[in-house]
Design a protein around this motif. Structure first.
Motif, PDB file in Angstrom:
ATOM      1  N   ALA A 229      24.233 -25.471  25.016  1.00 18.22           N
ATOM      2  CA  ALA A 229      22.580 -25.802  25.295  1.00 18.22           C
ATOM      3  C   ALA A 229      22.043 -25.199  26.522  1.00 18.22           C
ATOM      4  CB  ALA A 229      22.313 -27.329  25.099  1.00 18.22           C
ATOM      5  N   HIS A 230      22.906 -25.568  27.702  1.00 12.73           N
ATOM      6  CA  HIS A 230      22.245 -25.290  29.199  1.00 12.73           C
ATOM      7  C   HIS A 230      22.342 -23.664  29.374  1.00 12.73           C
ATOM      8  CE1 HIS A 230      26.498 -25.080  29.439  1.00 12.73           C
ATOM      9  NE2 HIS A 230      26.510 -24.585  30.842  1.00 12.73           N
ATOM     10  N   LYS A 231      22.959 -22.842  28.468  1.00  8.66           N
ATOM     11  CA  LYS A 231      22.934 -21.470  28.721  1.00  8.66           C
ATOM     12  C   LYS A 231      22.007 -20.671  28.048  1.00  8.66           C
ATOM     13  CE  LYS A 231      26.809 -21.347  31.393  1.00  8.66           C
ATOM     14  NZ  LYS A 231      26.903 -20.553  32.735  1.00  8.66           N
ATOM     15  N   PHE A 232      21.248 -21.381  27.292  1.00  9.09           N
ATOM     16  CA  PHE A 232      20.157 -20.537  26.619  1.00  9.09           C
ATOM     17  C   PHE A 232      18.784 -20.476  27.548  1.00  9.09           C
ATOM     18  CE2 PHE A 232      22.523 -21.835  22.921  1.00  9.09           C
ATOM     19  CZ  PHE A 232      22.161 -20.651  21.916  1.00  9.09           C
ATOM     20  N   GLU A 233      18.116 -19.265  27.190  1.00  9.09           N
ATOM     21  CA  GLU A 233      16.853 -19.251  27.794  1.00  9.09           C
ATOM     22  C   GLU A 233      15.930 -20.043  27.445  1.00  9.09           C
ATOM     23  OE1 GLU A 233      15.704 -15.399  26.694  1.00  9.09           O
ATOM     24  OE2 GLU A 233      17.161 -14.318  27.727  1.00  9.09           O
ATOM     25  N   PHE A 234      14.926 -20.556  28.365  1.00  7.43           N
ATOM     26  CA  PHE A 234      13.705 -21.550  27.841  1.00  7.43           C
ATOM     27  C   PHE A 234      12.757 -20.822  26.903  1.00  7.43           C
ATOM     28  CE2 PHE A 234       9.715 -23.877  28.319  1.00  7.43           C
ATOM     29  CZ  PHE A 234      10.269 -25.244  28.346  1.00  7.43           C
ATOM     30  N   PRO A 235      12.308 -21.399  25.806  1.00 10.46           N
ATOM     31  CA  PRO A 235      12.477 -23.036  25.443  1.00 10.46           C
ATOM     32  C   PRO A 235      13.460 -23.294  24.729  1.00 10.46           C
ATOM     33  CG  PRO A 235      10.824 -21.879  23.855  1.00 10.46           C
ATOM     34  CD  PRO A 235      11.454 -20.723  24.971  1.00 10.46           C
ATOM     35  N   LYS A 237      16.669 -23.561  25.355  1.00 10.45           N
ATOM     36  CA  LYS A 237      17.502 -24.452  26.149  1.00 10.45           C
ATOM     37  C   LYS A 237      16.865 -26.104  25.718  1.00 10.45           C
ATOM     38  CE  LYS A 237      18.535 -23.561  30.353  1.00 10.45           C
ATOM     39  NZ  LYS A 237      18.597 -23.038  31.824  1.00 10.45           N
ATOM     40  N   PHE A 238      15.808 -26.243  25.857  1.00 12.64           N
ATOM     41  CA  PHE A 238      15.003 -27.449  25.484  1.00 12.64           C
ATOM     42  C   PHE A 238      15.534 -27.756  24.160  1.00 12.64           C
ATOM     43  CE2 PHE A 238      11.474 -30.390  24.228  1.00 12.64           C
ATOM     44  CZ  PHE A 238      11.829 -31.361  25.188  1.00 12.64           C
ATOM     45  N   VAL A 239      15.260 -27.021  23.412  1.00 14.60           N
ATOM     46  CA  VAL A 239      15.587 -27.267  21.746  1.00 14.60           C
ATOM     47  C   VAL A 239      17.190 -27.552  21.637  1.00 14.60           C
ATOM     48  CG1 VAL A 239      15.858 -26.324  19.507  1.00 14.60           C
ATOM     49  CG2 VAL A 239      13.899 -25.885  21.149  1.00 14.60           C
ATOM     50  N   MET A 240      17.986 -26.817  21.947  1.00 16.86           N
ATOM     51  CA  MET A 240      19.412 -27.175  21.872  1.00 16.86           C
ATOM     52  C   MET A 240      19.759 -28.358  22.515  1.00 16.86           C
ATOM     53  SD  MET A 240      20.360 -24.559  20.182  1.00 16.86           S
ATOM     54  CE  MET A 240      19.569 -22.858  19.766  1.00 16.86           C
ATOM     55  N   SER A 241      19.063 -28.711  23.573  1.00 14.57           N
ATOM     56  CA  SER A 241      19.496 -29.908  24.556  1.00 14.57           C
ATOM     57  C   SER A 241      18.869 -31.317  23.647  1.00 14.57           C
ATOM     58  CB  SER A 241      19.083 -29.807  25.787  1.00 14.57           C
ATOM     59  OG  SER A 241      19.551 -29.069  26.485  1.00 14.57           O
ATOM     60  N   ASN A 242      18.188 -30.826  22.463  1.00 18.09           N
ATOM     61  CA  ASN A 242      17.727 -32.149  22.096  1.00 18.09           C
ATOM     62  C   ASN A 242      17.760 -31.988  20.404  1.00 18.09           C
ATOM     63  OD1 ASN A 242      16.302 -33.885  24.294  1.00 18.09           O
ATOM     64  ND2 ASN A 242      15.773 -31.920  24.579  1.00 18.09           N
ATOM     65  N   TRP A 244      19.063 -33.764  18.429  1.00 17.53           N
ATOM     66  CA  TRP A 244      18.682 -34.947  17.684  1.00 17.53           C
ATOM     67  C   TRP A 244      17.170 -34.969  17.200  1.00 17.53           C
ATOM     68  CZ3 TRP A 244      14.569 -37.889  19.330  1.00 17.53           C
ATOM     69  CH2 TRP A 244      14.061 -37.998  20.559  1.00 17.53           C
ATOM     70  N   LEU A 245      16.247 -34.240  17.626  1.00 14.17           N
ATOM     71  CA  LEU A 245      14.898 -34.085  17.427  1.00 14.17           C
ATOM     72  C   LEU A 245      14.588 -32.905  16.806  1.00 14.17           C
ATOM     73  CD1 LEU A 245      11.909 -35.054  17.661  1.00 14.17           C
ATOM     74  CD2 LEU A 245      11.754 -34.208  19.866  1.00 14.17           C
ATOM     75  N   PHE A 246      15.349 -31.725  17.156  1.00 14.06           N
ATOM     76  CA  PHE A 246      14.863 -30.230  16.833  1.00 14.06           C
ATOM     77  C   PHE A 246      15.880 -29.803  15.983  1.00 14.06           C
ATOM     78  CE2 PHE A 246      12.733 -30.615  21.043  1.00 14.06           C
ATOM     79  CZ  PHE A 246      11.358 -30.525  20.627  1.00 14.06           C
ATOM     80  N   GLY A 247      16.936 -30.568  15.626  1.00 15.24           N
ATOM     81  CA  GLY A 247      17.782 -29.862  14.529  1.00 15.24           C
ATOM     82  C   GLY A 247      17.370 -29.242  13.386  1.00 15.24           C
ATOM     83  N   PRO A 248      16.551 -30.095  12.644  1.00 13.38           N
ATOM     84  CA  PRO A 248      15.918 -29.352  11.640  1.00 13.38           C
ATOM     85  C   PRO A 248      15.111 -28.089  11.693  1.00 13.38           C
ATOM     86  CG  PRO A 248      15.397 -31.970  11.292  1.00 13.38           C
ATOM     87  CD  PRO A 248      16.044 -31.530  12.684  1.00 13.38           C
ATOM     88  N   LEU A 249      14.583 -28.031  12.814  1.00 17.87           N
ATOM     89  CA  LEU A 249      13.703 -26.774  13.270  1.00 17.87           C
ATOM     90  C   LEU A 249      14.666 -25.563  13.220  1.00 17.87           C
ATOM     91  CD1 LEU A 249      11.273 -24.974  14.150  1.00 17.87           C
ATOM     92  CD2 LEU A 249      11.583 -26.105  16.306  1.00 17.87           C
ATOM     93  N   LEU A 250      15.787 -25.976  13.967  1.00 20.07           N
ATOM     94  CA  LEU A 250      16.751 -24.876  14.398  1.00 20.07           C
ATOM     95  C   LEU A 250      17.509 -24.392  12.957  1.00 20.07           C
ATOM     96  CD1 LEU A 250      18.849 -23.577  16.267  1.00 20.07           C
ATOM     97  CD2 LEU A 250      20.332 -25.193  16.368  1.00 20.07           C
ATOM     98  N   VAL A 251      17.754 -25.433  12.104  1.00 17.97           N
ATOM     99  CA  VAL A 251      18.560 -25.010  10.797  1.00 17.97           C
ATOM    100  C   VAL A 251      17.617 -23.909  10.043  1.00 17.97           C
ATOM    101  CG1 VAL A 251      19.195 -25.718   8.671  1.00 17.97           C
ATOM    102  CG2 VAL A 251      19.721 -26.938  10.842  1.00 17.97           C
TER     103      VAL A 251
END
Length: 427
Positions: A229-235, A237-242, A244-251
């Protein structure tokens, strides 16, 4: 047979110390596979095993190769040839590293095996499977197994700032399913409302338009993104670090691309379709084959039931041609000896990379070794580019692979887990 003998003789000449050392016990299994045993000085330490395979898929120079596919020719700093990244770089790297160590008088504390299978490309039923049977008959158990399967990905994962070494801690299962339809024969001048081809085509279309369920979070793919998560560029990085909230969006994003879609569900690929006997004869029989790569959270039987529900047509006969369930997920926490040893070796060599657990979407010889160990890892430090026409590996990367195994042999001699790199690096 003659060519096999010549190749074996060439290998003996290339690695004379490996084949002549009193520290190495060597035998041929099933006529063509190779098994090496290097005993350790401390029998209380459980041995480990390195795997690779010596067979390759066909290749023809007429397909557009810049160098003959079996020449091993060096061009502009690259070694060209079929198998240079699948998986002869490991075959040669392992033997070359062992040759160097033996020449220096190396005597390992922890014993280890090397298994080189000869039929991985056709499922390893004669090579790897018989090596396992032989080791089982000798009561062998292993601390861990390391095989091919994943690599160092540089620029492959969108938004990731640094290269990542993906150590696959499981691999997907596989099922080959035959769908068939049988109808009455007839003449094309008096066709029925639906033909065997039409019925089967509709079934296949339903499978393609209704992919199997998304399973993100039910396998190690979620751990992979959380580790990175911390190695991704913003935004991102914020998505991967959360998640629990953004999992469905990532999928939803991941399922749009074939490479990332393969991580989050069982994939369905229609690979063969056969029907028809004559241009003016109604086809009495039609068949199609579907290849499925099964997510670690599902089984072959579960997938077959989902196919039946999706096809939903009694006229379509559904049969399992062959298949096997996904492999169990191997440990990758701070107490996991094999994972941490591989990780330490990587980070000592490549401090700029990140290391994360992953899923191998293909199948390897390592699945046959499940009865000998609970921890199987699939990784080679190949900087991944491609595998196909003009398959090649850089000279520099091959040297890195030799160095990796050279260090891995020595790192495995420790009695305790290596000190965690988490203070300087993220897992």
């Amino acid at each position: 047979l003659t060519s096999t003998v010549l190749r074996s003789a060439s290998t003996l000449i290339a690695f004379p110390t490996v084949f002549s050392s009193s520290r190495v016990r060597y035998e041929v299994v099933s006529n063509y596979s190779h098994l090496f045993w290097v005993p350790g000085s401390d029998p209380s330490l459980e041995p480990y095993m390195l795997l690779a395979h010596i067979d390759v898929v066909p290749a023809f120079e007429a397909d557009g190769w810049d160098a003959p596919p079996f020449s091993g020719r060096e061009v502009d700093g690259f070694i060209y040839g079929r198998g240079t990244i699948d998986n002869k770089q490991s075959v040669m790297g392992i033997l070359q590293a062992l040759e160097f160590l033996l020449e220096r008088g190396y005597a390992p504390r922890r014993g280890f095996y090397i298994g080189l299978g000869h039929d991985e490309e056709i499922n390893g039923h004669f090579g790897a499977a018989n090596i396992v049977k032989l080791l089982q008959s000798r009561g062998v158990s292993l601390a861990f197994v390391l095989d091919e399967g994943s690599a160092i990905l540089d620029g492959v994962i969108h938004g990731l700032e640094s290269p990542v070494a993906m150590i696959a801690v499981t691999e997907k299962g596989m099922a080959s399913v035959k769908l068939s339809v049988t109808t009455l024969p007839g003449h094309s001048s008096m066709p029925p409302a639906e033909t065997s081809i039409g019925i089967l085509a509709s079934a296949v279309t339903r499978l393609e338009k209704n992919p199997l369920p998304l399973l993100f979070g039910h396998g190690p793919e979620r751990d992979m993104f959380e580790h990175l998560a911390h190695k991704f560029e913003f935004p991102l990085k914020f998505v991967m670090s959360n998640l629990w909230l953004f999992g469905p969006l990532l999928v939803r994003v991941m399922q749009r691309r074939p490479d990332s879609n393969a991580l989050v569900r069982t994939t369905t690929a229609v690979t063969k379709f056969n029907a028809g006997v004559k241009i003016n004869v109604m086809p009495p029989y039609a068949e199609a084959f579907v290849n499925l790569r099964i997510h670690p959270a599902q089984t072959v039987e579960e997938v077959l039931e989902l196919i039946r529900l999706t096809v939903n047509d009694e006229r379509v006969k559904i049969e399992l041609d062959r298949g096997f369930d996904p492999l169990p997920v191997s440990s990758f926490d701070d107490k996991s000896f094999g994972y941490q040893i591989v990780k330490k070796t990587l980070l000592d060599m490549f401090p700029q990379i990140s290391v994360a657990p992953g899923v191998c979407v293909g199948n390897t010889d390592s699945r046959h070794y499940n009865s000998l160990t609970k921890d199987i890892y699939r990784f080679t430090p190949t900087w991944f580019k491609f595998h196909g026409v003009n398959e090649r590996i850089s000279m520099r990367n091959y040297e890195e692979i030799v160095h990796f195994y050279f260090q891995l042999f020595q790192n495995c001699d420790t009695r305790k887990l290596p000190e965690s790199h988490s203070a300087q690096h993220d897992l």
